[in-house]
Design a protein around this motif. Sequence first.
Motif, PDB file in Angstrom:
ATOM      1  N   GLN A  82      59.882 -58.021 -21.215  1.00 17.94           N
ATOM      2  CA  GLN A  82      60.669 -59.104 -20.651  1.00 17.94           C
ATOM      3  C   GLN A  82      61.570 -58.557 -19.541  1.00 17.94           C
ATOM      4  O   GLN A  82      61.868 -57.371 -19.493  1.00 17.94           O
ATOM      5  CB  GLN A  82      61.498 -59.794 -21.742  1.00 17.94           C
ATOM      6  CG  GLN A  82      62.354 -58.839 -22.548  1.00 17.94           C
ATOM      7  CD  GLN A  82      63.112 -59.542 -23.666  1.00 17.94           C
ATOM      8  OE1 GLN A  82      62.969 -60.743 -23.869  1.00 17.94           O
ATOM      9  NE2 GLN A  82      63.936 -58.810 -24.398  1.00 17.94           N
ATOM     10  N   MET A 125      63.067 -69.495 -19.311  1.00 19.33           N
ATOM     11  CA  MET A 125      63.990 -68.374 -19.365  1.00 19.33           C
ATOM     12  C   MET A 125      64.925 -68.587 -20.545  1.00 19.33           C
ATOM     13  O   MET A 125      65.478 -69.675 -20.719  1.00 19.33           O
ATOM     14  CB  MET A 125      64.794 -68.267 -18.066  1.00 19.33           C
ATOM     15  CG  MET A 125      65.655 -67.012 -17.977  1.00 19.33           C
ATOM     16  SD  MET A 125      66.350 -66.759 -16.306  1.00 19.33           S
ATOM     17  CE  MET A 125      67.543 -68.094 -16.235  1.00 19.33           C
ATOM     18  N   LEU A 134      64.778 -65.521 -11.448  1.00 21.82           N
ATOM     19  CA  LEU A 134      65.598 -65.076 -12.570  1.00 21.82           C
ATOM     20  C   LEU A 134      67.068 -65.442 -12.420  1.00 21.82           C
ATOM     21  O   LEU A 134      67.802 -65.481 -13.403  1.00 21.82           O
ATOM     22  CB  LEU A 134      65.456 -63.561 -12.740  1.00 21.82           C
ATOM     23  CG  LEU A 134      64.035 -63.077 -13.080  1.00 21.82           C
ATOM     24  CD1 LEU A 134      63.955 -61.569 -13.010  1.00 21.82           C
ATOM     25  CD2 LEU A 134      63.620 -63.571 -14.464  1.00 21.82           C
ATOM     26  N   ALA A 158      64.116 -70.783 -12.298  1.00 25.40           N
ATOM     27  CA  ALA A 158      63.102 -70.779 -13.357  1.00 25.40           C
ATOM     28  C   ALA A 158      62.677 -72.194 -13.749  1.00 25.40           C
ATOM     29  O   ALA A 158      61.477 -72.493 -13.805  1.00 25.40           O
ATOM     30  CB  ALA A 158      63.625 -70.017 -14.572  1.00 25.40           C
ATOM     31  N   ARG A 165      65.021 -59.622 -16.724  1.00 23.65           N
ATOM     32  CA  ARG A 165      66.079 -60.534 -16.311  1.00 23.65           C
ATOM     33  C   ARG A 165      66.827 -59.930 -15.127  1.00 23.65           C
ATOM     34  O   ARG A 165      66.729 -58.727 -14.858  1.00 23.65           O
ATOM     35  CB  ARG A 165      67.051 -60.837 -17.451  1.00 23.65           C
ATOM     36  CG  ARG A 165      68.035 -59.726 -17.768  1.00 23.65           C
ATOM     37  CD  ARG A 165      69.032 -60.184 -18.815  1.00 23.65           C
ATOM     38  NE  ARG A 165      69.898 -59.105 -19.235  1.00 23.65           N
ATOM     39  CZ  ARG A 165      70.657 -59.147 -20.332  1.00 23.65           C
ATOM     40  NH1 ARG A 165      70.626 -60.218 -21.117  1.00 23.65           N
ATOM     41  NH2 ARG A 165      71.422 -58.135 -20.659  1.00 23.65           N
ATOM     42  N   MET A 220      62.994 -63.387 -19.342  1.00 29.03           N
ATOM     43  CA  MET A 220      61.730 -64.099 -19.198  1.00 29.03           C
ATOM     44  C   MET A 220      60.613 -63.101 -19.485  1.00 29.03           C
ATOM     45  O   MET A 220      60.709 -61.931 -19.107  1.00 29.03           O
ATOM     46  CB  MET A 220      61.598 -64.639 -17.775  1.00 29.03           C
ATOM     47  CG  MET A 220      60.294 -65.355 -17.476  1.00 29.03           C
ATOM     48  SD  MET A 220      60.234 -65.843 -15.724  1.00 29.03           S
ATOM     49  CE  MET A 220      61.637 -66.943 -15.628  1.00 29.03           C
TER      50      MET A 220
END
Length: 226
Positions: free
Chosen positions: A94, A45, A34, A38, A96, A51
Amino acid sequence: MDRDRRGRGGRGRRGNRGGEDRDVRLSKSMSYVLRHGANQMGLHMGTDGFMFVEELLAHPQFSSYSLTDVERVVANNDKKRFKLCPHPEDGRLQIRASQGHTVQVQDLELKPVLAGSSDCPAEAVHGTYLRYWSSIQQQGLSRMKRTHIHLAPGLPEEDGVISGMRRDCEIAVYIDVPKALADGIQFFWSENGVLLTTGNAEGKLPPKYFSQALRLRPTRSILPLQ
Protein backbone atom coordinates in the motif's frame (compact mmCIF):
# COMPACT_ATOMS: atom_id res chain seq x y z
CA MET A 1 12.57 -10.50 -19.64
CA ASP A 2 9.92 -10.11 -16.95
CA ARG A 3 7.31 -7.65 -18.20
CA ASP A 4 7.07 -6.06 -14.76
CA ARG A 5 10.79 -5.27 -14.77
CA ARG A 6 10.56 -3.66 -18.19
CA GLY A 7 7.60 -1.50 -17.22
CA ARG A 8 4.28 -1.89 -18.95
CA GLY A 9 4.50 -1.19 -22.61
CA GLY A 10 8.29 -1.69 -22.46
CA ARG A 11 9.00 2.04 -22.47
CA GLY A 12 11.99 3.64 -20.83
CA ARG A 13 11.95 6.26 -18.13
CA ARG A 14 11.70 9.15 -20.60
CA GLY A 15 8.41 9.48 -22.45
CA ASN A 16 7.51 11.73 -25.34
CA ARG A 17 4.85 13.92 -23.72
CA GLY A 18 6.68 17.25 -23.77
CA GLY A 19 9.92 15.45 -23.00
CA GLU A 20 8.93 15.10 -19.35
CA ASP A 21 10.49 12.19 -17.52
CA ARG A 22 8.03 9.31 -16.98
CA ASP A 23 9.00 9.13 -13.32
CA VAL A 24 8.15 12.82 -12.89
CA ARG A 25 4.76 12.24 -14.50
CA LEU A 26 4.15 9.24 -12.27
CA SER A 27 5.15 11.18 -9.16
CA LYS A 28 2.81 14.05 -10.05
CA SER A 29 -0.06 11.68 -10.83
CA MET A 30 0.39 9.77 -7.58
CA SER A 31 0.57 13.03 -5.63
CA TYR A 32 -2.74 14.14 -7.11
CA VAL A 33 -4.51 10.85 -6.42
CA LEU A 34 -3.15 10.34 -2.91
CA ARG A 35 -3.56 13.95 -1.77
CA HIS A 36 -6.70 15.10 -3.53
CA GLY A 37 -8.40 13.06 -6.22
CA ALA A 38 -8.93 9.43 -5.17
CA ASN A 39 -12.72 9.68 -4.93
CA GLN A 40 -13.06 11.61 -8.18
CA MET A 41 -11.06 8.91 -9.95
CA GLY A 42 -13.09 6.08 -8.43
CA LEU A 43 -10.22 4.82 -6.28
CA HIS A 44 -10.59 3.75 -2.67
CA MET A 45 -8.35 5.38 -0.09
CA GLY A 46 -8.54 4.38 3.56
CA THR A 47 -9.07 6.85 6.38
CA ASP A 48 -5.35 6.51 7.09
CA GLY A 49 -4.52 7.78 3.58
CA PHE A 50 -3.30 4.43 2.25
CA MET A 51 -4.31 2.91 -1.08
CA PHE A 52 -3.41 -0.53 -2.40
CA VAL A 53 -0.77 -0.27 -5.12
CA GLU A 54 -2.44 -2.98 -7.21
CA GLU A 55 -5.66 -0.93 -7.31
CA LEU A 56 -3.73 2.21 -8.25
CA LEU A 57 -1.98 0.44 -11.13
CA ALA A 58 -5.27 -1.05 -12.34
CA HIS A 59 -6.63 2.43 -13.04
CA PRO A 60 -6.39 3.45 -16.75
CA GLN A 61 -4.33 6.54 -15.89
CA PHE A 62 -1.58 4.29 -14.51
CA SER A 63 -1.84 1.46 -17.05
CA SER A 64 1.59 2.21 -18.56
CA TYR A 65 3.34 1.88 -15.19
CA SER A 66 4.44 -1.12 -13.15
CA LEU A 67 5.14 -1.92 -9.53
CA THR A 68 8.82 -1.45 -10.31
CA ASP A 69 8.11 2.09 -11.52
CA VAL A 70 6.22 2.94 -8.33
CA GLU A 71 8.94 1.49 -6.11
CA ARG A 72 11.62 3.45 -7.99
CA VAL A 73 9.73 6.75 -7.77
CA VAL A 74 9.13 6.29 -4.04
CA ALA A 75 12.75 5.33 -3.36
CA ASN A 76 14.24 8.12 -5.48
CA ASN A 77 11.97 10.97 -4.41
CA ASP A 78 14.32 13.42 -2.70
CA LYS A 79 11.50 14.93 -0.62
CA LYS A 80 10.17 11.54 0.56
CA ARG A 81 6.65 12.46 -0.53
CA PHE A 82 5.34 8.89 -0.34
CA LYS A 83 5.29 5.98 2.08
CA LEU A 84 5.21 2.44 0.70
CA CYS A 85 4.63 -0.48 3.06
CA PRO A 86 2.79 -3.82 3.37
CA HIS A 87 -0.68 -3.89 4.88
CA PRO A 88 -0.35 -5.21 8.46
CA GLU A 89 -3.05 -7.85 7.98
CA ASP A 90 -2.68 -9.31 4.50
CA GLY A 91 0.73 -8.03 3.39
CA ARG A 92 -0.60 -6.36 0.23
CA LEU A 93 1.55 -3.38 -0.74
CA GLN A 94 0.00 0.00 0.00
CA ILE A 95 1.03 3.60 -0.59
CA ARG A 96 0.12 7.04 0.74
CA ALA A 97 1.30 10.64 0.49
CA SER A 98 3.32 11.90 3.45
CA GLN A 99 1.48 15.25 3.56
CA GLY A 100 -0.22 17.86 1.35
CA HIS A 101 -3.74 16.45 1.55
CA THR A 102 -6.90 18.36 0.81
CA VAL A 103 -8.91 15.35 1.99
CA GLN A 104 -9.07 14.49 5.67
CA VAL A 105 -6.68 11.75 6.75
CA GLN A 106 -7.04 10.52 10.30
CA ASP A 107 -3.62 9.02 10.95
CA LEU A 108 -0.58 10.34 9.12
CA GLU A 109 1.73 9.30 11.97
CA LEU A 110 2.34 12.95 12.79
CA LYS A 111 4.44 13.77 15.85
CA PRO A 112 3.10 16.67 17.94
CA VAL A 113 5.59 19.44 18.73
CA LEU A 114 5.69 20.42 22.38
CA ALA A 115 6.92 23.79 23.60
CA GLY A 116 10.41 23.53 25.06
CA SER A 117 11.03 20.04 23.67
CA SER A 118 14.24 19.15 21.88
CA ASP A 119 12.43 18.91 18.54
CA CYS A 120 10.71 22.30 18.85
CA PRO A 121 12.46 24.67 16.44
CA ALA A 122 12.90 28.34 17.30
CA GLU A 123 11.90 29.14 13.72
CA ALA A 124 10.46 27.38 10.72
CA VAL A 125 10.25 28.57 7.13
CA HIS A 126 7.41 28.81 4.64
CA GLY A 127 8.38 29.29 0.99
CA THR A 128 6.25 31.45 -1.26
CA TYR A 129 6.37 33.78 -4.28
CA LEU A 130 6.47 37.54 -4.78
CA ARG A 131 2.98 37.66 -6.27
CA TYR A 132 1.52 36.39 -2.97
CA TRP A 133 3.61 38.48 -0.58
CA SER A 134 1.28 41.48 -0.33
CA SER A 135 -1.65 39.28 0.71
CA ILE A 136 0.48 37.20 3.12
CA GLN A 137 1.94 40.37 4.61
CA GLN A 138 -1.55 41.57 5.50
CA GLN A 139 -3.48 38.37 6.22
CA GLY A 140 -0.85 35.81 7.14
CA LEU A 141 -0.31 32.30 5.81
CA SER A 142 -3.36 30.20 5.01
CA ARG A 143 -3.71 26.46 4.63
CA MET A 144 -6.14 27.19 1.77
CA LYS A 145 -7.76 23.91 0.68
CA ARG A 146 -5.08 21.78 2.29
CA THR A 147 -5.36 20.30 5.76
CA HIS A 148 -2.08 21.90 6.90
CA ILE A 149 0.26 24.81 6.28
CA HIS A 150 3.66 23.40 5.31
CA LEU A 151 6.86 24.64 6.90
CA ALA A 152 10.48 23.59 6.56
CA PRO A 153 13.09 23.50 9.32
CA GLY A 154 15.33 25.64 7.12
CA LEU A 155 16.09 26.64 3.55
CA PRO A 156 16.40 23.83 0.98
CA GLU A 157 20.19 24.13 0.69
CA GLU A 158 20.73 23.76 4.44
CA ASP A 159 21.88 20.45 5.94
CA GLY A 160 19.11 17.98 6.69
CA VAL A 161 16.36 19.94 4.93
CA ILE A 162 14.76 17.68 2.32
CA SER A 163 11.21 18.97 2.11
CA GLY A 164 8.75 21.62 3.23
CA MET A 165 9.27 24.25 0.52
CA ARG A 166 9.96 24.37 -3.20
CA ARG A 167 13.46 25.19 -4.36
CA ASP A 168 12.21 27.88 -6.74
CA CYS A 169 10.47 29.90 -4.01
CA GLU A 170 11.23 33.60 -4.13
CA ILE A 171 10.46 34.45 -0.50
CA ALA A 172 11.13 32.67 2.78
CA VAL A 173 8.77 33.62 5.60
CA TYR A 174 10.17 32.71 9.02
CA ILE A 175 7.72 31.67 11.74
CA ASP A 176 8.29 32.05 15.49
CA VAL A 177 7.16 28.56 16.44
CA PRO A 178 7.37 28.90 20.26
CA LYS A 179 5.30 32.09 20.11
CA ALA A 180 2.59 30.37 18.07
CA LEU A 181 2.64 27.32 20.35
CA ALA A 182 2.19 29.59 23.37
CA ASP A 183 -1.03 30.87 21.76
CA GLY A 184 -2.37 27.36 21.34
CA ILE A 185 -1.50 26.77 17.68
CA GLN A 186 -0.51 23.16 17.11
CA PHE A 187 2.46 21.94 15.09
CA PHE A 188 3.40 18.43 13.97
CA TRP A 189 6.40 16.77 12.37
CA SER A 190 5.64 14.55 9.38
CA GLU A 191 7.65 11.40 8.72
CA ASN A 192 9.68 13.16 6.01
CA GLY A 193 10.66 16.15 8.15
CA VAL A 194 8.01 18.69 7.19
CA LEU A 195 6.59 20.84 9.98
CA LEU A 196 2.81 21.01 9.63
CA THR A 197 0.24 23.22 11.31
CA THR A 198 -3.49 23.67 10.92
CA GLY A 199 -3.05 27.29 12.02
CA ASN A 200 -5.64 29.11 14.11
CA ALA A 201 -9.41 28.62 14.06
CA GLU A 202 -9.50 30.24 10.61
CA GLY A 203 -6.75 27.99 9.26
CA LYS A 204 -4.17 30.78 9.26
CA LEU A 205 -0.83 31.79 10.76
CA PRO A 206 -1.30 35.55 11.29
CA PRO A 207 1.57 37.97 10.56
CA LYS A 208 2.23 38.45 14.30
CA TYR A 209 4.04 35.11 14.21
CA PHE A 210 6.39 36.21 11.41
CA SER A 211 9.93 36.77 12.72
CA GLN A 212 11.38 37.81 9.36
CA ALA A 213 10.84 37.58 5.61
CA LEU A 214 13.71 37.04 3.24
CA ARG A 215 13.70 37.61 -0.51
CA LEU A 216 15.75 34.77 -1.97
CA ARG A 217 16.18 35.82 -5.59
CA PRO A 218 17.44 37.39 -7.75
CA THR A 219 19.47 38.69 -4.81
CA ARG A 220 18.97 37.92 -1.13
CA SER A 221 17.50 40.75 0.92
CA ILE A 222 15.29 41.31 3.99
CA LEU A 223 11.69 42.33 3.33
CA PRO A 224 9.65 44.58 5.65
CA LEU A 225 7.02 42.69 7.61
CA GLN A 226 4.57 45.60 7.57
